[in-house]
Design a protein around this motif. Structure first.
Motif, mmCIF file in Angstrom:
data_model
loop_
_atom_site.group_PDB
_atom_site.id
_atom_site.type_symbol
_atom_site.label_atom_id
_atom_site.label_comp_id
_atom_site.label_asym_id
_atom_site.label_seq_id
_atom_site.Cartn_x
_atom_site.Cartn_y
_atom_site.Cartn_z
ATOM 1 N N GLY A 27 0.823 -1.200 0.000
ATOM 2 C CA GLY A 27 0.000 0.000 0.000
ATOM 3 C C GLY A 27 0.857 1.248 0.000
ATOM 4 O O GLY A 27 2.089 1.170 0.102
ATOM 5 N N THR A 28 0.205 2.394 -0.104
ATOM 6 C CA THR A 28 0.923 3.668 -0.095
ATOM 7 C C THR A 28 1.057 4.143 1.343
ATOM 8 O O THR A 28 0.076 4.551 1.968
ATOM 9 C CB THR A 28 0.180 4.710 -0.940
ATOM 10 O OG1 THR A 28 0.030 4.218 -2.269
ATOM 11 C CG2 THR A 28 0.949 6.031 -0.961
ATOM 12 N N PHE A 29 2.265 4.093 1.843
ATOM 13 C CA PHE A 29 2.524 4.327 3.266
ATOM 14 C C PHE A 29 1.978 5.663 3.740
ATOM 15 O O PHE A 29 1.378 5.765 4.809
ATOM 16 C CB PHE A 29 4.024 4.233 3.510
ATOM 17 C CG PHE A 29 4.429 4.406 4.939
ATOM 18 C CD1 PHE A 29 4.872 5.631 5.415
ATOM 19 C CD2 PHE A 29 4.391 3.324 5.819
ATOM 20 C CE1 PHE A 29 5.260 5.784 6.736
ATOM 21 C CE2 PHE A 29 4.767 3.462 7.144
ATOM 22 C CZ PHE A 29 5.204 4.695 7.602
ATOM 23 N N SER A 30 2.192 6.701 2.947
ATOM 24 C CA SER A 30 1.817 8.050 3.385
ATOM 25 C C SER A 30 0.307 8.228 3.516
ATOM 26 O O SER A 30 -0.151 9.219 4.099
ATOM 27 C CB SER A 30 2.379 9.086 2.414
ATOM 28 O OG SER A 30 1.890 8.856 1.103
ATOM 29 N N ASN A 31 -0.466 7.289 3.000
ATOM 30 C CA ASN A 31 -1.924 7.374 3.108
ATOM 31 C C ASN A 31 -2.463 6.871 4.437
ATOM 32 O O ASN A 31 -3.657 6.989 4.687
ATOM 33 C CB ASN A 31 -2.590 6.571 1.993
ATOM 34 C CG ASN A 31 -2.438 7.231 0.624
ATOM 35 O OD1 ASN A 31 -2.048 8.385 0.520
ATOM 36 N ND2 ASN A 31 -2.737 6.477 -0.418
ATOM 37 N N TYR A 32 -1.591 6.308 5.262
ATOM 38 C CA TYR A 32 -2.025 5.643 6.480
ATOM 39 C C TYR A 32 -1.610 6.401 7.729
ATOM 40 O O TYR A 32 -0.496 6.917 7.825
ATOM 41 C CB TYR A 32 -1.446 4.234 6.562
ATOM 42 C CG TYR A 32 -2.069 3.253 5.597
ATOM 43 C CD1 TYR A 32 -1.627 3.184 4.272
ATOM 44 C CD2 TYR A 32 -3.093 2.404 5.990
ATOM 45 C CE1 TYR A 32 -2.203 2.303 3.376
ATOM 46 C CE2 TYR A 32 -3.667 1.513 5.111
ATOM 47 C CZ TYR A 32 -3.221 1.467 3.804
ATOM 48 O OH TYR A 32 -3.797 0.583 2.922
ATOM 49 N N ALA A 33 -2.528 6.415 8.683
ATOM 50 C CA ALA A 33 -2.191 6.756 10.061
ATOM 51 C C ALA A 33 -1.919 5.436 10.792
ATOM 52 O O ALA A 33 -2.456 4.389 10.414
ATOM 53 C CB ALA A 33 -3.344 7.499 10.731
ATOM 54 N N PHE A 34 -1.088 5.514 11.820
ATOM 55 C CA PHE A 34 -0.637 4.293 12.492
ATOM 56 C C PHE A 34 -0.812 4.388 14.003
ATOM 57 O O PHE A 34 -0.856 5.484 14.581
ATOM 58 C CB PHE A 34 0.848 4.050 12.195
ATOM 59 C CG PHE A 34 1.137 3.683 10.776
ATOM 60 C CD1 PHE A 34 1.324 4.669 9.824
ATOM 61 C CD2 PHE A 34 1.215 2.355 10.392
ATOM 62 C CE1 PHE A 34 1.588 4.343 8.499
ATOM 63 C CE2 PHE A 34 1.483 2.009 9.074
ATOM 64 C CZ PHE A 34 1.669 3.009 8.133
#
Length: 125
Positions: A27-34
């Motif tokens: 997936g596109t990492f920058s699209n996610y909050a963690f």
């Protein structure tokens, strides 16, 4: 398929440090909050720390404030949890979770999009 893989757990003495890593793939990492969560034996899974999509907003549960630091490296598709001054009360399985749309701290755990398999942290006294 989006996957999260945690690493960095282990056995450490009281007062020691560990750095947990959570790598996202598919997936596109920058699209996610963690978020980092932990579950001690016989207890419910609780939020430890979360970081926003941009990294400019973080949350820490009271018991880890001043000891743990969450960060993200978009170039490495990885979120970190630096844990210092560990105590036996920090012993738990630590899980990483991610979501593209929801606030990771306030969203019920079952609604978060992706979970890792967990990494065990054991702090000896």
């Amino acid at each position: 398929q989006v996957q999260l893989v945690e690493s960095g757990g282990g056995l450490v003495q009281t007062g020691g440090s560990l750095r947990l890593s959570c790598m996202l793939s598919g997936g596109t990492f920058s699209n996610y909050a963690f978020g980092w969560f932990r579950q001690a034996p016989g207890k419910e899974r609780l939020a430890v720390s979360t970081i926003s999509w941009t990294g400019d907003s973080t949350y820490y549960t009271d018991s880890v404030k001043g000891r743990f630091t969450i960060s993200r490296d978009n170039a490495k598709n990885t979120v970190y949890l630096q844990m210092n001054s560990l105590s036996p009360e920090d012993t738990a399985v630590y899980y990483c979770a991610a979501d593209r749309y929801r606030d990771v701290y306030t969203t019920p755990l079952g609604y978060l999009e992706v979970w890792g398999q967990g990494t065990l942290v054991t702090v000896s006294s």
